[in-house]
Design a protein around this motif. Sequence first.
Motif, PDB file in Angstrom:
ATOM      1  N   TYR A   1       3.266  13.513   8.121  1.00 41.19           N
ATOM      2  CA  TYR A   1       4.597  12.986   7.818  1.00 41.19           C
ATOM      3  C   TYR A   1       5.522  13.156   9.017  1.00 41.19           C
ATOM      4  O   TYR A   1       5.483  14.175   9.711  1.00 41.19           O
ATOM      5  CB  TYR A   1       5.178  13.727   6.607  1.00 41.19           C
ATOM      6  N   ASP A   2       6.351  12.156   9.256  1.00 39.72           N
ATOM      7  CA  ASP A   2       7.333  12.180  10.339  1.00 39.72           C
ATOM      8  C   ASP A   2       8.688  12.581   9.748  1.00 39.72           C
ATOM      9  O   ASP A   2       9.356  11.780   9.092  1.00 39.72           O
ATOM     10  CB  ASP A   2       7.409  10.790  10.987  1.00 39.72           C
ATOM     11  N   ARG A   3       9.078  13.827   9.961  1.00 38.85           N
ATOM     12  CA  ARG A   3      10.329  14.327   9.395  1.00 38.85           C
ATOM     13  C   ARG A   3      11.551  13.585   9.941  1.00 38.85           C
ATOM     14  O   ARG A   3      12.550  13.434   9.243  1.00 38.85           O
ATOM     15  CB  ARG A   3      10.488  15.825   9.712  1.00 38.85           C
ATOM     16  N   LYS A   4      11.478  13.136  11.193  1.00 40.59           N
ATOM     17  CA  LYS A   4      12.612  12.468  11.816  1.00 40.59           C
ATOM     18  C   LYS A   4      12.788  11.048  11.274  1.00 40.59           C
ATOM     19  O   LYS A   4      13.896  10.637  10.913  1.00 40.59           O
ATOM     20  CB  LYS A   4      12.414  12.432  13.333  1.00 40.59           C
ATOM     21  N   MET A   5      11.703  10.288  11.209  1.00 36.47           N
ATOM     22  CA  MET A   5      11.749   8.901  10.716  1.00 36.47           C
ATOM     23  C   MET A   5      11.751   8.825   9.191  1.00 36.47           C
ATOM     24  O   MET A   5      12.041   7.789   8.609  1.00 36.47           O
ATOM     25  CB  MET A   5      10.557   8.108  11.260  1.00 36.47           C
ATOM     26  N   ARG A   6      11.354   9.934   8.552  1.00 38.33           N
ATOM     27  CA  ARG A   6      11.249  10.042   7.088  1.00 38.33           C
ATOM     28  C   ARG A   6      10.261   9.027   6.496  1.00 38.33           C
ATOM     29  O   ARG A   6      10.496   8.437   5.441  1.00 38.33           O
ATOM     30  CB  ARG A   6      12.627   9.925   6.423  1.00 38.33           C
ATOM     31  N   ILE A   7       9.168   8.839   7.227  1.00 38.87           N
ATOM     32  CA  ILE A   7       8.047   8.035   6.728  1.00 38.87           C
ATOM     33  C   ILE A   7       6.746   8.731   7.114  1.00 38.87           C
ATOM     34  O   ILE A   7       6.718   9.528   8.056  1.00 38.87           O
ATOM     35  CB  ILE A   7       8.034   6.590   7.300  1.00 38.87           C
ATOM     36  N   PRO A   8       5.644   8.431   6.406  1.00 42.10           N
ATOM     37  CA  PRO A   8       4.356   8.967   6.822  1.00 42.10           C
ATOM     38  C   PRO A   8       3.848   8.264   8.079  1.00 42.10           C
ATOM     39  O   PRO A   8       4.073   7.067   8.266  1.00 42.10           O
ATOM     40  CB  PRO A   8       3.442   8.671   5.626  1.00 42.10           C
ATOM     41  N   VAL A   9       3.167   9.019   8.945  1.00 41.64           N
ATOM     42  CA  VAL A   9       2.462   8.441  10.089  1.00 41.64           C
ATOM     43  C   VAL A   9       1.145   7.855   9.598  1.00 41.64           C
ATOM     44  O   VAL A   9       0.762   6.745   9.947  1.00 41.64           O
ATOM     45  CB  VAL A   9       2.194   9.505  11.167  1.00 41.64           C
ATOM     46  N   TYR A  10       0.451   8.632   8.762  1.00 44.94           N
ATOM     47  CA  TYR A  10      -0.754   8.123   8.102  1.00 44.94           C
ATOM     48  C   TYR A  10      -1.049   8.956   6.862  1.00 44.94           C
ATOM     49  O   TYR A  10      -0.597  10.093   6.734  1.00 44.94           O
ATOM     50  CB  TYR A  10      -1.966   8.110   9.042  1.00 44.94           C
ATOM     51  N   SER A  11      -1.829   8.377   5.960  1.00 48.90           N
ATOM     52  CA  SER A  11      -2.419   9.100   4.838  1.00 48.90           C
ATOM     53  C   SER A  11      -3.926   8.881   4.883  1.00 48.90           C
ATOM     54  O   SER A  11      -4.388   7.771   5.166  1.00 48.90           O
ATOM     55  CB  SER A  11      -1.860   8.612   3.497  1.00 48.90           C
ATOM     56  N   ALA A  12      -4.689   9.948   4.625  1.00 44.49           N
ATOM     57  CA  ALA A  12      -6.153   9.887   4.669  1.00 44.49           C
ATOM     58  C   ALA A  12      -6.707  10.262   3.301  1.00 44.49           C
ATOM     59  O   ALA A  12      -6.256  11.233   2.680  1.00 44.49           O
ATOM     60  CB  ALA A  12      -6.680  10.831   5.747  1.00 44.49           C
ATOM     61  N   TYR A  13      -7.704   9.507   2.850  1.00 46.43           N
ATOM     62  CA  TYR A  13      -8.259   9.735   1.517  1.00 46.43           C
ATOM     63  C   TYR A  13      -9.684   9.204   1.446  1.00 46.43           C
ATOM     64  O   TYR A  13     -10.154   8.513   2.360  1.00 46.43           O
ATOM     65  CB  TYR A  13      -7.391   9.052   0.451  1.00 46.43           C
ATOM     66  N   ILE A  14     -10.372   9.522   0.361  1.00 47.23           N
ATOM     67  CA  ILE A  14     -11.697   8.970   0.094  1.00 47.23           C
ATOM     68  C   ILE A  14     -11.550   7.870  -0.950  1.00 47.23           C
ATOM     69  O   ILE A  14     -10.908   8.061  -1.983  1.00 47.23           O
ATOM     70  CB  ILE A  14     -12.658  10.072  -0.386  1.00 47.23           C
ATOM     71  N   TYR A  15     -12.104   6.719  -0.646  1.00 45.44           N
ATOM     72  CA  TYR A  15     -11.981   5.522  -1.487  1.00 45.44           C
ATOM     73  C   TYR A  15     -12.832   5.678  -2.748  1.00 45.44           C
ATOM     74  O   TYR A  15     -14.062   5.747  -2.680  1.00 45.44           O
ATOM     75  CB  TYR A  15     -12.434   4.318  -0.670  1.00 45.44           C
ATOM     76  N   GLN A  16     -12.161   5.751  -3.904  1.00 44.77           N
ATOM     77  CA  GLN A  16     -12.841   5.897  -5.197  1.00 44.77           C
ATOM     78  C   GLN A  16     -12.099   5.064  -6.249  1.00 44.77           C
ATOM     79  O   GLN A  16     -11.430   5.602  -7.128  1.00 44.77           O
ATOM     80  CB  GLN A  16     -12.875   7.376  -5.625  1.00 44.77           C
ATOM     81  N   PRO A  17     -12.200   3.728  -6.158  1.00 43.14           N
ATOM     82  CA  PRO A  17     -11.423   2.876  -7.054  1.00 43.14           C
ATOM     83  C   PRO A  17     -11.932   2.938  -8.495  1.00 43.14           C
ATOM     84  O   PRO A  17     -13.099   3.267  -8.738  1.00 43.14           O
ATOM     85  CB  PRO A  17     -11.635   1.474  -6.475  1.00 43.14           C
ATOM     86  N   GLY A  18     -11.035   2.661  -9.404  1.00 43.25           N
ATOM     87  CA  GLY A  18     -11.406   2.616 -10.813  1.00 43.25           C
ATOM     88  C   GLY A  18     -10.268   2.047 -11.621  1.00 43.25           C
ATOM     89  O   GLY A  18      -9.137   1.937 -11.144  1.00 43.25           O
ATOM     90  N   PRO A  19     -10.541   1.652 -12.873  1.00 39.53           N
ATOM     91  CA  PRO A  19      -9.484   1.101 -13.720  1.00 39.53           C
ATOM     92  C   PRO A  19      -8.515   2.192 -14.159  1.00 39.53           C
ATOM     93  O   PRO A  19      -8.858   3.370 -14.188  1.00 39.53           O
ATOM     94  CB  PRO A  19     -10.256   0.548 -14.919  1.00 39.53           C
ATOM     95  N   GLY A  20      -7.311   1.788 -14.484  1.00 40.10           N
ATOM     96  CA  GLY A  20      -6.335   2.778 -14.948  1.00 40.10           C
ATOM     97  C   GLY A  20      -4.927   2.250 -14.849  1.00 40.10           C
ATOM     98  O   GLY A  20      -4.668   1.250 -14.187  1.00 40.10           O
ATOM     99  N   LYS A  21      -4.018   2.946 -15.519  1.00 38.46           N
ATOM    100  CA  LYS A  21      -2.619   2.531 -15.509  1.00 38.46           C
ATOM    101  C   LYS A  21      -1.952   2.909 -14.203  1.00 38.46           C
ATOM    102  O   LYS A  21      -2.289   3.913 -13.580  1.00 38.46           O
ATOM    103  CB  LYS A  21      -1.870   3.195 -16.671  1.00 38.46           C
ATOM    104  N   ARG A  22      -0.970   2.096 -13.810  1.00 40.18           N
ATOM    105  CA  ARG A  22      -0.166   2.395 -12.636  1.00 40.18           C
ATOM    106  C   ARG A  22       0.969   3.331 -13.047  1.00 40.18           C
ATOM    107  O   ARG A  22       1.771   3.002 -13.927  1.00 40.18           O
ATOM    108  CB  ARG A  22       0.404   1.088 -12.069  1.00 40.18           C
ATOM    109  N   PRO A  23       1.075   4.520 -12.427  1.00 38.43           N
ATOM    110  CA  PRO A  23       2.178   5.438 -12.766  1.00 38.43           C
ATOM    111  C   PRO A  23       3.534   4.825 -12.429  1.00 38.43           C
ATOM    112  O   PRO A  23       3.626   3.870 -11.647  1.00 38.43           O
ATOM    113  CB  PRO A  23       1.901   6.659 -11.899  1.00 38.43           C
ATOM    114  N   LYS A  24       4.583   5.381 -13.008  1.00 35.56           N
ATOM    115  CA  LYS A  24       5.935   4.872 -12.767  1.00 35.56           C
ATOM    116  C   LYS A  24       6.878   5.935 -12.209  1.00 35.56           C
ATOM    117  O   LYS A  24       7.993   5.632 -11.807  1.00 35.56           O
ATOM    118  CB  LYS A  24       6.517   4.297 -14.063  1.00 35.56           C
ATOM    119  N   THR A  25       6.433   7.185 -12.204  1.00 38.96           N
ATOM    120  CA  THR A  25       7.281   8.291 -11.761  1.00 38.96           C
ATOM    121  C   THR A  25       7.082   8.570 -10.281  1.00 38.96           C
ATOM    122  O   THR A  25       5.945   8.659  -9.811  1.00 38.96           O
ATOM    123  CB  THR A  25       6.945   9.568 -12.558  1.00 38.96           C
ATOM    124  N   TRP A  26       8.193   8.720  -9.558  1.00 41.37           N
ATOM    125  CA  TRP A  26       8.124   9.019  -8.126  1.00 41.37           C
ATOM    126  C   TRP A  26       8.359  10.503  -7.888  1.00 41.37           C
ATOM    127  O   TRP A  26       9.188  11.129  -8.554  1.00 41.37           O
ATOM    128  CB  TRP A  26       9.141   8.181  -7.356  1.00 41.37           C
TER     129      TRP A  26
END
Length: 276
Positions: free
Chosen positions: A65-90
């Motif tokens: 995360y870039d504290r100065k720009m207040r945005i992520p530089v990157y996010s890294a994860y393992i791809y594991q798609p599946g069905p499901g509801k989209r959350p609404k809470t931030w």
Amino acid sequence: MLGLLLLQVLASCLWLGHSEVVQSFETSCPQFFFREIPPNEALEPQKPAWICQRYKNQYYFATLYDRKMRIPVYSAYIYQPGPGKRPKTWLVEPQLISPSYPKTMEKEWTVLNRYNVSLEKLSQSQAILRDYKNLTGLNRGHLNPNGHHDDYSSRMATFTLTNIVPQDEKLNGGAWNNYEQQTMIRRTQGCKTTYVVVGAVPGNNYIAKGRVNKPSHLWSAACCVVDNNHIKAWAVIAENDKNQVQLLTLGELEDVLTELHGRGQVSLFDSDCPRE
């Protein structure tokens, strides 16, 4: 006296605990990177924060995360798609305020009310909900998309503002969405494990009265392990004001990012991931 001693012990436990904002990904949440090797320092911003994204006492992905720009530089994860509801809470990241706050992401309301943090103090460390209100032509764009996860908790973990950038709304709902939902499915056929790094290049424009940077480009790179002898890779990049996604080799993307960031040669994955 005993009460004071207990408070001191509790405070030291909070400080020494395996905090979410960590010193390095290699020692804290390396499992989200191919061969446990994160991207090199050529992507590091002036004010970096390494976040092992933790929700309900479990790590789900990693974000620089870039504290100065207040945005992520990157996010890294393992791809594991599946069905499901989209959350609404931030959610927001209490540990960006101070290591003494909880290790897990929380609702903004919880941080303000349960931990008695002012909105001003919270806003100094990261983007807040108010920053993304009343946007024109932009919306909240996930780097790590919720649709690339197969259960509700892992999807919920992507709904942290430390995983969000101001993204062109046509791109987010158009060509970028097509890449996330269609191209990724085709490209990952036969993959045993697919490691993904998705990032944003800071631009010259801002939202929220200059608080949050609007990236000039969004990019994504994947390293897919087919079996012990076969690894494949691909990448994409998009300008954040056009509804177009350009398909690249991993090596081509690293060269483009090297030029855009200007801090030396970018390496996104361990050298065993093919660049051609």
